[in-house]
Design a protein around this motif. Structure first.
Motif: not given
Length: 197
Positions: A151-156, A173-179, A183-191
């Motif tokens: 949640d923290h990194i997604k907000a940043k 470059a930021i938009a590419k990294a944000n993908q 994905e990590g945020h959604d995966q951890m939320r689902d987990l």
């Protein structure tokens, strides 16, 4: 000369900057979202203030992403379920790639890329270590903390992408990294939600 002075005064009132050269007052219109800027070399016509802003934003994201790498690495070592450990190790590896890409962008801009995480993350990890010693952490508690970090990194990254004063190249470059971040945020939320059932 009066016309040049009037034009300069008009442009200053409209957000332009001026400088003196050989006794003449020169004027340059300053805007942060000029479409034609995307083709400019960062060392020639790219304004230093904009480049410094881009480097600063990128370095803050690098530090936050390094914190994420550390968090995933620690979680992979602490978790009991090897399946989750593998997921965390994969995410840490992917985030290292994100860091590498963002560092390359900082170098392209002529800056020195961040290579360490944030002080706040170190304090957060110390708190988690103390909490773990007092309460003991099971897999669910670790996944909860990892999801909170996501949640923290997604907000940043969302905050960085909301900035209007980024160059088009840095925004891309930021938009590419944000993908990866999304994905990590959604995966951890689902987990996390799968463990609550």
């Amino acid at each position: 000369m009066a016309i040049v002075g009037a034009v300069a005064a008009y442009k200053i009132g409209r957000g332009a900057s001026t400088r003196r050269s050989n006794g003449l007052k020169l004027s340059a219109q300053v805007t942060s979202n000029e479409p034609e800027r995307s083709h400019l070399s960062p060392t020639k016509e790219y304004p230093m203030a904009d480049r410094d802003n881009d480097i600063s934003v990128l370095n803050r994201l690098i530090a936050t992403t390094l914190d994420s790498v550390d968090g995933y690495t620690e979680a992979a070592g602490d978790i009991e379920n090897p399946r989750y450990g593998s997921v965390f190790s994969d995410r840490a590896r992917e985030r290292r790639e994100v860091v590498s890409d963002l560092q390359a962008e900082v170098r392209r801009l002529g800056g020195d890329p961040e290579d360490d995480g944030t002080v706040l993350a170190g304090a957060h990890r110390m708190f988690l270590d103390l909490k773990a010693k007092v309460t003991g952490q099971d897999d669910k508690a670790i996944i909860d903390e990892v999801e909170r970090g996501e949640d923290h990194i997604k907000a940043k990254f969302d905050d960085a992408l909301a900035k209007e004063d980024l160059s088009p190249e840095v925004r891309a470059a930021i938009a590419k990294a944000n993908q990866s971040v999304q994905e990590g945020h959604d995966q951890m939320r689902d987990l996390k939600h799968s463990m609550e059932r």
